[in-house]
Design an enzyme around this catalytic site. Sequence first.
Site, PDB file in Angstrom:
ATOM      1  N   PRO A 159       0.832  -1.205   0.000  1.00  0.00           N
ATOM      2  CA  PRO A 159       0.000   0.000   0.000  1.00  0.00           C
ATOM      3  C   PRO A 159       0.868   1.258   0.000  1.00  0.00           C
ATOM      4  O   PRO A 159       1.924   1.292   0.633  1.00  0.00           O
ATOM      5  CB  PRO A 159      -0.788  -0.104   1.301  1.00  0.00           C
ATOM      6  CG  PRO A 159      -0.575  -1.465   1.815  1.00  0.00           C
ATOM      7  CD  PRO A 159       0.614  -2.048   1.176  1.00  0.00           C
ATOM      8  N   CYS A 160       0.415   2.279  -0.712  1.00  0.00           N
ATOM      9  CA  CYS A 160       1.283   3.445  -0.920  1.00  0.00           C
ATOM     10  C   CYS A 160       1.043   4.563   0.081  1.00  0.00           C
ATOM     11  O   CYS A 160       1.880   5.441   0.220  1.00  0.00           O
ATOM     12  CB  CYS A 160       1.106   3.971  -2.331  1.00  0.00           C
ATOM     13  SG  CYS A 160      -0.585   4.460  -2.673  1.00  0.00           S
ATOM     14  N   GLN A 161      -0.068   4.550   0.797  1.00  0.00           N
ATOM     15  CA  GLN A 161      -0.415   5.714   1.620  1.00  0.00           C
ATOM     16  C   GLN A 161       0.698   6.210   2.541  1.00  0.00           C
ATOM     17  O   GLN A 161       0.881   7.409   2.655  1.00  0.00           O
ATOM     18  CB  GLN A 161      -1.678   5.454   2.466  1.00  0.00           C
ATOM     19  CG  GLN A 161      -2.936   5.402   1.645  1.00  0.00           C
ATOM     20  CD  GLN A 161      -3.215   4.000   1.151  1.00  0.00           C
ATOM     21  OE1 GLN A 161      -2.297   3.199   1.000  1.00  0.00           O
ATOM     22  NE2 GLN A 161      -4.460   3.691   0.895  1.00  0.00           N
ATOM     23  N   PRO A 162       1.479   5.325   3.197  1.00  0.00           N
ATOM     24  CA  PRO A 162       2.482   5.865   4.116  1.00  0.00           C
ATOM     25  C   PRO A 162       3.540   6.701   3.402  1.00  0.00           C
ATOM     26  O   PRO A 162       4.229   7.475   4.043  1.00  0.00           O
ATOM     27  CB  PRO A 162       3.123   4.633   4.756  1.00  0.00           C
ATOM     28  CG  PRO A 162       2.433   3.459   4.242  1.00  0.00           C
ATOM     29  CD  PRO A 162       1.427   3.865   3.219  1.00  0.00           C
ATOM     30  N   PHE A 163       3.679   6.530   2.086  1.00  0.00           N
ATOM     31  CA  PHE A 163       4.756   7.221   1.385  1.00  0.00           C
ATOM     32  C   PHE A 163       4.246   8.295   0.442  1.00  0.00           C
ATOM     33  O   PHE A 163       5.017   8.995  -0.170  1.00  0.00           O
ATOM     34  CB  PHE A 163       5.575   6.211   0.577  1.00  0.00           C
ATOM     35  CG  PHE A 163       5.987   5.054   1.413  1.00  0.00           C
ATOM     36  CD1 PHE A 163       6.965   5.205   2.380  1.00  0.00           C
ATOM     37  CD2 PHE A 163       5.373   3.837   1.277  1.00  0.00           C
ATOM     38  CE1 PHE A 163       7.321   4.149   3.180  1.00  0.00           C
ATOM     39  CE2 PHE A 163       5.727   2.774   2.090  1.00  0.00           C
ATOM     40  CZ  PHE A 163       6.701   2.923   3.041  1.00  0.00           C
TER      41      PHE A 163
END
Length: 408
Positions: free
Chosen positions: A144-148
């Site tokens: 998942p990309c949200q943290p970055f």
Amino acid sequence: MKECEKLKIGQLIKEYRKKRDMTQETLSIISGVSLSSIEKIESGVTKELSDSSLKKLSNALGHNFILEKDFEPNGFTAMGLFCGAGGLDFGFKKAGFDIVYSNDVMQAAEETYKYNIGDIEIKDFRDVDKTKLPYADVVLAGIPCQPFSNAGSRKGINDLRGQLFEEVIKTVDIIKPKIVLFENVRGFLSSKDENGLTMPERIRKELDNHGYRLYYKLLNASDYNVPQNRYRVVMIGVRNDIAGDFEFPEPIEDKSKLTIGATLNKPLPTDEQVEVWKLSPQSQDLIQHIPEGGSWKNVEYDLLPDRLKRIRDNMKRYHAPNFYRRFSREEIMGTVTAAGTPENSGIVHPVENRRYSVREIARFQSFPDEFKFLGPSVQQKYKLIGNAVPVNLGFSLGKALREFLNGK
Ligand SMILES: C[S@@+](CC[C@H](N)C(=O)[O-])C[C@H]1O[C@@H](n2cnc3c(N)ncnc32)[C@H](O)[C@@H]1O
């Protein structure tokens, strides 16, 4: 079509029929395809069935055989972790990889993935016993990309989802694939871990400790025949005993066929209901005043809702955001997002006052029209599509890895 491909479809149909505990006679009755056609395709006597027969068999067996009829197996296997609807996995499948295991936590992905690609385990990957996973030559990890993401909080590796990296590393350590592939947003390049290492440095270090070397690059999907400008970091870990330097695929030169106009200018599938996620009444009002190629900046002050008036009053402070971008037909589409909001993505049709339909955004992600999105609500479909790695980008990477693994 080569012999092995044609045989594959018959074998697949047989496999799915057996999984569903169906005799050839039952399948014939349920699907409306003649018993002799089923017998012939399964035994390899007939090499090819018509699309209409394949469609009927797909409906009866709950698996999309139409998509697979041209695939040529390359002898390598892949595993799709965080697979979602399967943009990346489907690209690899198209490049000839056999997908031996797939996982995602999102229930909404199940029906679409199963129908178009194959089996999927719906489970939090942290709870999956990695020692029970099958071997795969390539581990695909579309974490998942949200943290970055630049839009997110950038908590990076400290975020729970950032820790999913560790789960992938654990998997690599256990099954020892030849290749592990990570894909993430551009913000990943500058996101730092608790020790101040950027994510690529951190991953390089982790992979190095486990006997892998790292190649990575920021890619624009439109360089790989995707009608969308979408920047993503692709990281390829190669097991140290595999010789050679991995080279990322070459960008295409001619992008003239990738415009929004060219992408929309094909008839939509006739057997499909057009699905459009309605805009909020406020957005619906606003877009009437936005011309093709424009944005909220074209809307007169008096017509703006109060929250946008406040931003317009102080554009410098808010960095003059380009909300409600409405791309023109001559442009290449901007990044399709999972949220599908008109504020932050060019989701509004150039000349009709609506969001793009499910099929239209799927096209911007280079899903073929035969790939069906099933089951969940219309919003969930936008999310699954927006989250995906564009199929053609996955395909280009799959092809490059196939050639690399073949020593070419
Ligand atoms: C960027 S999307 C992956 C898209 C996919 N690679 C594709 O090409 O279509 C990330 C996925 O990770 C899944 N995910 C998030 N947390 C997870 C977890 N703990 N276990 C398994 N999957 C998870 C999400 O449901 C989402 O589908």
